[in-house]
Design a protein around this motif. Structure first.
Motif, PDB file in Angstrom:
ATOM      1  N   SER A   1      49.294  33.579  42.487  1.00  0.00           N
ATOM      2  CA  SER A   1      48.615  32.600  43.330  1.00  0.00           C
ATOM      3  C   SER A   1      47.533  33.213  44.213  1.00  0.00           C
ATOM      4  O   SER A   1      46.663  32.498  44.720  1.00  0.00           O
ATOM      5  CB  SER A   1      49.633  31.866  44.203  1.00  0.00           C
ATOM      6  OG  SER A   1      50.351  32.785  44.996  1.00  0.00           O
ATOM      7  N   VAL A   2      47.576  34.534  44.403  1.00  0.00           N
ATOM      8  CA  VAL A   2      46.595  35.181  45.286  1.00  0.00           C
ATOM      9  C   VAL A   2      45.756  36.227  44.568  1.00  0.00           C
ATOM     10  O   VAL A   2      44.825  36.788  45.162  1.00  0.00           O
ATOM     11  CB  VAL A   2      47.270  35.828  46.508  1.00  0.00           C
ATOM     12  CG1 VAL A   2      48.147  34.812  47.241  1.00  0.00           C
ATOM     13  CG2 VAL A   2      48.088  37.058  46.118  1.00  0.00           C
ATOM     14  N   LYS A   3      46.072  36.474  43.316  1.00  0.00           N
ATOM     15  CA  LYS A   3      45.358  37.506  42.572  1.00  0.00           C
ATOM     16  C   LYS A   3      43.869  37.198  42.514  1.00  0.00           C
ATOM     17  O   LYS A   3      43.462  36.070  42.241  1.00  0.00           O
ATOM     18  CB  LYS A   3      45.958  37.593  41.158  1.00  0.00           C
ATOM     19  CG  LYS A   3      45.751  38.910  40.467  1.00  0.00           C
ATOM     20  CD  LYS A   3      46.582  38.980  39.191  1.00  0.00           C
ATOM     21  CE  LYS A   3      48.057  39.078  39.476  1.00  0.00           C
ATOM     22  NZ  LYS A   3      48.877  39.222  38.260  1.00  0.00           N
ATOM     23  N   GLY A   4      43.065  38.203  42.802  1.00  0.00           N
ATOM     24  CA  GLY A   4      41.616  38.012  42.811  1.00  0.00           C
ATOM     25  C   GLY A   4      41.067  37.561  44.146  1.00  0.00           C
ATOM     26  O   GLY A   4      39.843  37.570  44.353  1.00  0.00           O
ATOM     27  N   ARG A   5      41.946  37.153  45.053  1.00  0.00           N
ATOM     28  CA  ARG A   5      41.493  36.692  46.376  1.00  0.00           C
ATOM     29  C   ARG A   5      41.997  37.599  47.505  1.00  0.00           C
ATOM     30  O   ARG A   5      41.316  37.768  48.510  1.00  0.00           O
ATOM     31  CB  ARG A   5      41.987  35.267  46.638  1.00  0.00           C
ATOM     32  CG  ARG A   5      41.484  34.248  45.622  1.00  0.00           C
ATOM     33  CD  ARG A   5      41.854  32.820  46.046  1.00  0.00           C
ATOM     34  NE  ARG A   5      43.293  32.609  46.102  1.00  0.00           N
ATOM     35  CZ  ARG A   5      43.948  32.188  47.185  1.00  0.00           C
ATOM     36  NH1 ARG A   5      43.290  31.959  48.313  1.00  0.00           N
ATOM     37  NH2 ARG A   5      45.264  32.008  47.141  1.00  0.00           N
ATOM     38  N   PHE A   6      43.182  38.151  47.338  1.00  0.00           N
ATOM     39  CA  PHE A   6      43.786  38.996  48.367  1.00  0.00           C
ATOM     40  C   PHE A   6      43.755  40.458  47.915  1.00  0.00           C
ATOM     41  O   PHE A   6      43.887  40.756  46.714  1.00  0.00           O
ATOM     42  CB  PHE A   6      45.239  38.609  48.619  1.00  0.00           C
ATOM     43  CG  PHE A   6      45.444  37.271  49.277  1.00  0.00           C
ATOM     44  CD1 PHE A   6      44.407  36.368  49.443  1.00  0.00           C
ATOM     45  CD2 PHE A   6      46.709  36.930  49.755  1.00  0.00           C
ATOM     46  CE1 PHE A   6      44.618  35.141  50.050  1.00  0.00           C
ATOM     47  CE2 PHE A   6      46.932  35.710  50.368  1.00  0.00           C
ATOM     48  CZ  PHE A   6      45.885  34.812  50.511  1.00  0.00           C
ATOM     49  N   THR A   7      43.616  41.347  48.893  1.00  0.00           N
ATOM     50  CA  THR A   7      43.650  42.783  48.616  1.00  0.00           C
ATOM     51  C   THR A   7      44.520  43.471  49.644  1.00  0.00           C
ATOM     52  O   THR A   7      44.337  43.275  50.854  1.00  0.00           O
ATOM     53  CB  THR A   7      42.242  43.376  48.662  1.00  0.00           C
ATOM     54  OG1 THR A   7      41.390  42.694  47.736  1.00  0.00           O
ATOM     55  CG2 THR A   7      42.277  44.860  48.289  1.00  0.00           C
ATOM     56  N   ILE A   8      45.454  44.274  49.168  1.00  0.00           N
ATOM     57  CA  ILE A   8      46.319  45.046  50.061  1.00  0.00           C
ATOM     58  C   ILE A   8      45.869  46.497  50.040  1.00  0.00           C
ATOM     59  O   ILE A   8      45.484  47.029  48.992  1.00  0.00           O
ATOM     60  CB  ILE A   8      47.803  44.911  49.638  1.00  0.00           C
ATOM     61  CG1 ILE A   8      48.724  45.508  50.696  1.00  0.00           C
ATOM     62  CG2 ILE A   8      48.044  45.524  48.266  1.00  0.00           C
ATOM     63  CD1 ILE A   8      50.214  45.211  50.445  1.00  0.00           C
ATOM     64  N   SER A   9      45.923  47.136  51.202  1.00  0.00           N
ATOM     65  CA  SER A   9      45.502  48.540  51.268  1.00  0.00           C
ATOM     66  C   SER A   9      46.145  49.203  52.475  1.00  0.00           C
ATOM     67  O   SER A   9      46.609  48.532  53.403  1.00  0.00           O
ATOM     68  CB  SER A   9      43.976  48.653  51.352  1.00  0.00           C
ATOM     69  OG  SER A   9      43.488  48.021  52.513  1.00  0.00           O
TER      70      SER A   9
ATOM     71  N   VAL B   1      48.997  48.731  57.303  1.00  0.00           N
ATOM     72  CA  VAL B   1      48.741  48.191  55.979  1.00  0.00           C
ATOM     73  C   VAL B   1      48.015  46.867  56.175  1.00  0.00           C
ATOM     74  O   VAL B   1      48.458  46.021  56.966  1.00  0.00           O
ATOM     75  CB  VAL B   1      50.024  47.996  55.176  1.00  0.00           C
ATOM     76  CG1 VAL B   1      49.745  47.239  53.880  1.00  0.00           C
ATOM     77  CG2 VAL B   1      50.666  49.346  54.866  1.00  0.00           C
ATOM     78  N   VAL B   2      46.927  46.720  55.483  1.00  0.00           N
ATOM     79  CA  VAL B   2      46.048  45.562  55.672  1.00  0.00           C
ATOM     80  C   VAL B   2      46.137  44.630  54.471  1.00  0.00           C
ATOM     81  O   VAL B   2      46.208  45.080  53.327  1.00  0.00           O
ATOM     82  CB  VAL B   2      44.595  46.032  55.855  1.00  0.00           C
ATOM     83  CG1 VAL B   2      43.640  44.855  55.859  1.00  0.00           C
ATOM     84  CG2 VAL B   2      44.462  46.837  57.144  1.00  0.00           C
ATOM     85  N   LEU B   3      46.148  43.339  54.748  1.00  0.00           N
ATOM     86  CA  LEU B   3      46.045  42.325  53.700  1.00  0.00           C
ATOM     87  C   LEU B   3      44.750  41.562  53.959  1.00  0.00           C
ATOM     88  O   LEU B   3      44.667  40.775  54.909  1.00  0.00           O
ATOM     89  CB  LEU B   3      47.241  41.385  53.709  1.00  0.00           C
ATOM     90  CG  LEU B   3      47.263  40.361  52.574  1.00  0.00           C
ATOM     91  CD1 LEU B   3      47.502  41.055  51.230  1.00  0.00           C
ATOM     92  CD2 LEU B   3      48.330  39.294  52.816  1.00  0.00           C
ATOM     93  N   GLN B   4      43.752  41.833  53.152  1.00  0.00           N
ATOM     94  CA  GLN B   4      42.486  41.126  53.248  1.00  0.00           C
ATOM     95  C   GLN B   4      42.578  39.866  52.408  1.00  0.00           C
ATOM     96  O   GLN B   4      42.835  39.936  51.202  1.00  0.00           O
ATOM     97  CB  GLN B   4      41.341  42.008  52.746  1.00  0.00           C
ATOM     98  CG  GLN B   4      39.981  41.329  52.760  1.00  0.00           C
ATOM     99  CD  GLN B   4      39.490  41.028  54.161  1.00  0.00           C
ATOM    100  OE1 GLN B   4      39.609  41.853  55.059  1.00  0.00           O
ATOM    101  NE2 GLN B   4      38.925  39.834  54.345  1.00  0.00           N
ATOM    102  N   MET B   5      42.372  38.729  53.050  1.00  0.00           N
ATOM    103  CA  MET B   5      42.527  37.443  52.372  1.00  0.00           C
ATOM    104  C   MET B   5      41.182  36.738  52.341  1.00  0.00           C
ATOM    105  O   MET B   5      40.627  36.397  53.399  1.00  0.00           O
ATOM    106  CB  MET B   5      43.562  36.586  53.098  1.00  0.00           C
ATOM    107  CG  MET B   5      44.902  37.299  53.296  1.00  0.00           C
ATOM    108  SD  MET B   5      46.200  36.218  53.913  1.00  0.00           S
ATOM    109  CE  MET B   5      45.516  35.732  55.494  1.00  0.00           C
ATOM    110  N   ASN B   6      40.670  36.533  51.152  1.00  0.00           N
ATOM    111  CA  ASN B   6      39.374  35.865  50.968  1.00  0.00           C
ATOM    112  C   ASN B   6      39.561  34.557  50.225  1.00  0.00           C
ATOM    113  O   ASN B   6      40.599  34.320  49.601  1.00  0.00           O
ATOM    114  CB  ASN B   6      38.426  36.777  50.189  1.00  0.00           C
ATOM    115  CG  ASN B   6      38.129  38.073  50.914  1.00  0.00           C
ATOM    116  OD1 ASN B   6      38.088  38.128  52.141  1.00  0.00           O
ATOM    117  ND2 ASN B   6      37.917  39.136  50.146  1.00  0.00           N
TER     118      ASN B   6
END
Length: 124
Positions: free
Chosen positions: A63-71, A79-84
């Motif tokens: 559901s979040v693949k391609g929109r969210f990035t964890i790093s 740990v950051v969750l970038q949500m676009n």
């Protein structure tokens, strides 16, 4: 005492972005697998993303693949969750969790430590 603190939640319009952070004090997040989970009102908790320790292998829910990035930001011990491209269905309380086992999973059952959560609302 192991403590996790999430931050970065808030109100955003559909299509917008938010950056969630998971921070720890007194211990090093890099040694733990970290997962992000969310729970919307009336729904079960859902695994969103996770990052393993060591090789930083990542996983995402479909559901979040391609929109969210964890790093990881090891300099800040976070740990950051970038949500676009956020959608109204992303509205939930978001939690981070830590597991001593190095390989991460989006199954919440394996995590040892949990934060208190940060609320994300996607609405116009």
């Amino acid at each position: 005492q192991v403590q996790l603190v999430e931050s970065g939640g808030g109100l955003v319009q559909p299509g917008g972005s938010l950056r969630l952070s998971c921070a720890a004090s007194g211990w090093t997040l890099d040694y733990y697998a970290i997962g992000w989970f969310r729970q919307a009102p009336g729904k079960e908790r859902e695994g969103v993303s996770c990052i393993s320790s060591g090789d930083d292998t990542v996983h995402y829910a479909d559901s979040v693949k391609g929109r969210f990035t964890i790093s990881r930001d090891n300099a800040k011990n976070t740990v950051v969750l970038q949500m676009n491209r956020l959608k109204p269905e992303d509205t939930a309380v978001y939690y981070c969790a830590a597991d001593t086992f190095p390989l991460c999973s989006t199954s919440g059952a394996k995590y040892d430590y949990w934060g208190q959560g940060t609320k994300v609302t996607v609405s116009s």
